[in-house]
Design a protein around this motif. Structure first.
Motif, mmCIF file in Angstrom:
data_model
loop_
_atom_site.group_PDB
_atom_site.id
_atom_site.type_symbol
_atom_site.label_atom_id
_atom_site.label_comp_id
_atom_site.label_asym_id
_atom_site.label_seq_id
_atom_site.Cartn_x
_atom_site.Cartn_y
_atom_site.Cartn_z
ATOM 1 N N GLU A 10 0.851 -1.206 0.154
ATOM 2 C CA GLU A 10 -0.025 0.127 0.041
ATOM 3 C C GLU A 10 0.765 1.181 -0.048
ATOM 4 N N ARG A 11 1.893 1.228 0.064
ATOM 5 C CA ARG A 11 2.961 2.342 0.081
ATOM 6 C C ARG A 11 3.953 2.317 -0.933
ATOM 7 N N PRO A 12 4.687 3.390 -1.311
ATOM 8 C CA PRO A 12 6.002 3.335 -2.065
ATOM 9 C C PRO A 12 7.038 2.861 -1.345
ATOM 10 N N PRO A 13 8.186 1.869 -1.885
ATOM 11 C CA PRO A 13 9.057 1.696 -1.449
ATOM 12 C C PRO A 13 10.036 2.910 -0.792
ATOM 13 N N VAL A 14 10.870 2.544 0.089
ATOM 14 C CA VAL A 14 11.660 3.658 0.634
ATOM 15 C C VAL A 14 13.223 3.158 0.113
ATOM 16 N N ALA A 15 13.300 1.919 -0.231
ATOM 17 C CA ALA A 15 14.705 1.593 -0.825
ATOM 18 C C ALA A 15 14.518 0.399 -1.757
ATOM 19 N N THR A 16 15.322 -0.254 -2.380
ATOM 20 C CA THR A 16 15.404 -1.572 -3.240
ATOM 21 C C THR A 16 16.505 -2.325 -2.951
ATOM 22 N N LEU B 96 12.743 2.969 -9.256
ATOM 23 C CA LEU B 96 12.770 2.304 -7.929
ATOM 24 C C LEU B 96 13.927 3.119 -6.855
ATOM 25 N N PRO B 97 13.593 3.202 -5.636
ATOM 26 C CA PRO B 97 14.659 4.236 -4.990
ATOM 27 C C PRO B 97 15.740 3.582 -4.375
#
Length: 234
Positions: A35-41, A116-117
């Motif tokens: 439900e949220r964007p990722p903070v890291a990959t 992607l972050p």
């Protein structure tokens, strides 16, 4: 609910294909927080395919099953050239870590294309060699190495990582078959920004849920400290 070895937590999962500069199609999967964007990959580089390594090797699979939900991480797994798993078989043939440079590059191009972050390389055994040799891309924030054998990766590769300047974390099992903590500290001493973490009683394959939890917590400690320590139940 306790988190067990077989637990699969909610995520947005999609099959993907990577396309290499030398014309191969590689198969993989991207797992994202539900439900949220990722903070890291995490870009996962699997163990040696000629010894059974693949994108579903258990630590990498469990990272994809848990970390999107528990730590807001995107987890990209794929089969390097000539490697098979339940997802399918990547084109090409195993190339002893040389042609695989194009596989690493294709994964990072995918990360960039999808916005992607903060990508971190997560290599395991053979995958650590690929990270050290071919992962020095400006896009990469750092690398986490599980059971690095330092066989294909040479001192010259370590020196190049020193110059690259990005963080490096090596998780070294106390009972590893190839490189144990004391020798790892000596080898990695030429990389000032490398942290060697010795894991008591662990072995090269990180078998057992306690060791998987140690690995996943050490990953999250570096990549998204706000989510550390990981819960043991949900």
């Amino acid at each position: 609910m306790d988190i067990r070895a077989s637990t699969v937590l909610p995520a947005r999962r999609e099959p993907i294909e990577l396309h290499t500069a030398d014309g191969l199609t590689l198969v993989g999967e991207l797992a994202l927080p539900e439900e949220r964007p990722p903070v890291a990959t995490l870009v996962c580089l699997h163990p040696l395919p000629t010894a059974g390594g693949m994108m579903d090797s258990h630590v990498l699979r469990k990272a994809s099953y848990r970390l999107p939900a528990l730590a807001d991480l995107a987890v990209l797994r794929f089969n390097t050239r000539g490697t098979s798993s339940e997802r399918g078989t990547s084109e090409g043939t195993f190339d002893e870590g040389e042609g695989e440079r194009y596989d690493v590059a294709a994964a990072l191009e995918f990360v960039e294309f999808r916005d992607l972050p903060r990508p971190w390389l997560l290599g395991w055994s053979f995958g650590t060699e690929l990270a050290l040799k071919w992962g020095r891309d400006p896009l990469v924030e750092g690398a986490i190495l599980l059971s690095p054998p330092l066989r294909r990766a040479t001192d010259a590769d370590l020196d190049a990582w020193t110059e690259f300047g990005r963080p490096l974390v090596a998780l070294v099992p106390e009972l590893d078959d190839f490189l144990r903590p004391d020798e790892a500290r000596k080898r990695f001493a030429r990389v000032p920004q490398c942290e060697v973490v010795a894991v008591e009683r662990a072995k090269h394959l990180w078998v057992g849920e306690p060791y998987v939890r140690i690995v996943l917590n050490e990953i999250v400690r570096r990549v998204n400290p706000a989510a550390h320590p990981l819960p043991t139940e949900v």
